[in-house]
Design an enzyme around this catalytic site. Sequence first.
Site, mmCIF file in Angstrom:
data_model
loop_
_atom_site.group_PDB
_atom_site.id
_atom_site.type_symbol
_atom_site.label_atom_id
_atom_site.label_comp_id
_atom_site.label_asym_id
_atom_site.label_seq_id
_atom_site.Cartn_x
_atom_site.Cartn_y
_atom_site.Cartn_z
ATOM 1 N N CYS A 1 -15.883 -27.910 24.625
ATOM 2 C CA CYS A 1 -14.606 -28.245 23.723
ATOM 3 C C CYS A 1 -12.874 -28.666 23.824
ATOM 4 O O CYS A 1 -12.970 -28.185 25.185
ATOM 5 C CB CYS A 1 -14.147 -25.983 23.216
ATOM 6 N N HIS B 1 -19.806 -25.606 15.188
ATOM 7 C CA HIS B 1 -18.606 -25.529 15.633
ATOM 8 C C HIS B 1 -17.319 -25.269 15.505
ATOM 9 O O HIS B 1 -15.869 -24.291 15.673
ATOM 10 C CB HIS B 1 -19.090 -25.557 17.244
ATOM 11 N N GLU B 2 -17.440 -26.620 14.661
ATOM 12 C CA GLU B 2 -15.941 -27.385 14.157
ATOM 13 C C GLU B 2 -15.609 -26.118 12.329
ATOM 14 O O GLU B 2 -14.545 -25.406 12.859
ATOM 15 C CB GLU B 2 -16.475 -28.381 13.192
ATOM 16 N N HIS C 1 -14.371 -23.254 14.179
ATOM 17 C CA HIS C 1 -12.558 -22.856 14.936
ATOM 18 C C HIS C 1 -11.648 -22.503 13.375
ATOM 19 O O HIS C 1 -10.819 -21.655 13.656
ATOM 20 C CB HIS C 1 -12.187 -24.543 14.398
#
EC number: 3.5.1.88
Length: 227
Positions: free
Chosen positions: A126, A168-169, A172
């Site tokens: 990351c 993953h994004e 966030h």
Amino acid sequence: MGTPIDRAPLAERVEELLAADGPLPIVEAGDPVLRRVAEPFDGQLEPSLLGRFVEALRVTMQAAPGVGLAAPQVGVGLRIAVIEDPAPVPDEVRVARGRVPQPFRVLVNPSYEAVGAGRAAFFEGCLSVPGWQAVVARHTEVRLVARDAFGRAVDEVFAGWPARIVQHETDHLDGTLYLDRAELRSLASNRAMAELWGQVTPERAAAGLGFGLPGSAGSGGPAGPAV
């Protein structure tokens, strides 16, 4: 819908960021913005400012380099992310990961849900946790619902490594870092990754560091790009 007073701080923050040339500074773990649920985008940035911000995210992602970047990673708490992956990898890595090229995409207010029960474990990195990687088990296929930068609907199924990037994004934007989902016994520095755990699958790392993997064949991968 927010009032103009509500919108002003975010727009001002983006204008401040864009005042400097070049890539934007990336926020690192420990900053509260990475642990807050990002605000849904509903016009807080007028179209030309949104376009400039998206372009800055693209430049920053590519310069890092990474394959994805979410607005909170540059200190802006809006549900906006960008992804792009040219996937310049050997065939054995492409096959093991399902890593195929992805064009540049803008995801506005994205959410995802699993398609099927398949899960795969790979090392992940990351941009907001520099210098470290860890194995994360994620859904192998997800359905993404979002808008693009022009407000057009996105409803698409992603598989393999693109599905990992999407998860993953989007995480966030929910205040979740990949470490929250990682097998912490797998946590390794970039130096350790280069010297010890650069194999195509993480079975050797699992045996050496003492952690488990979901399933068997096809469940691993080498060090992953940062997102």
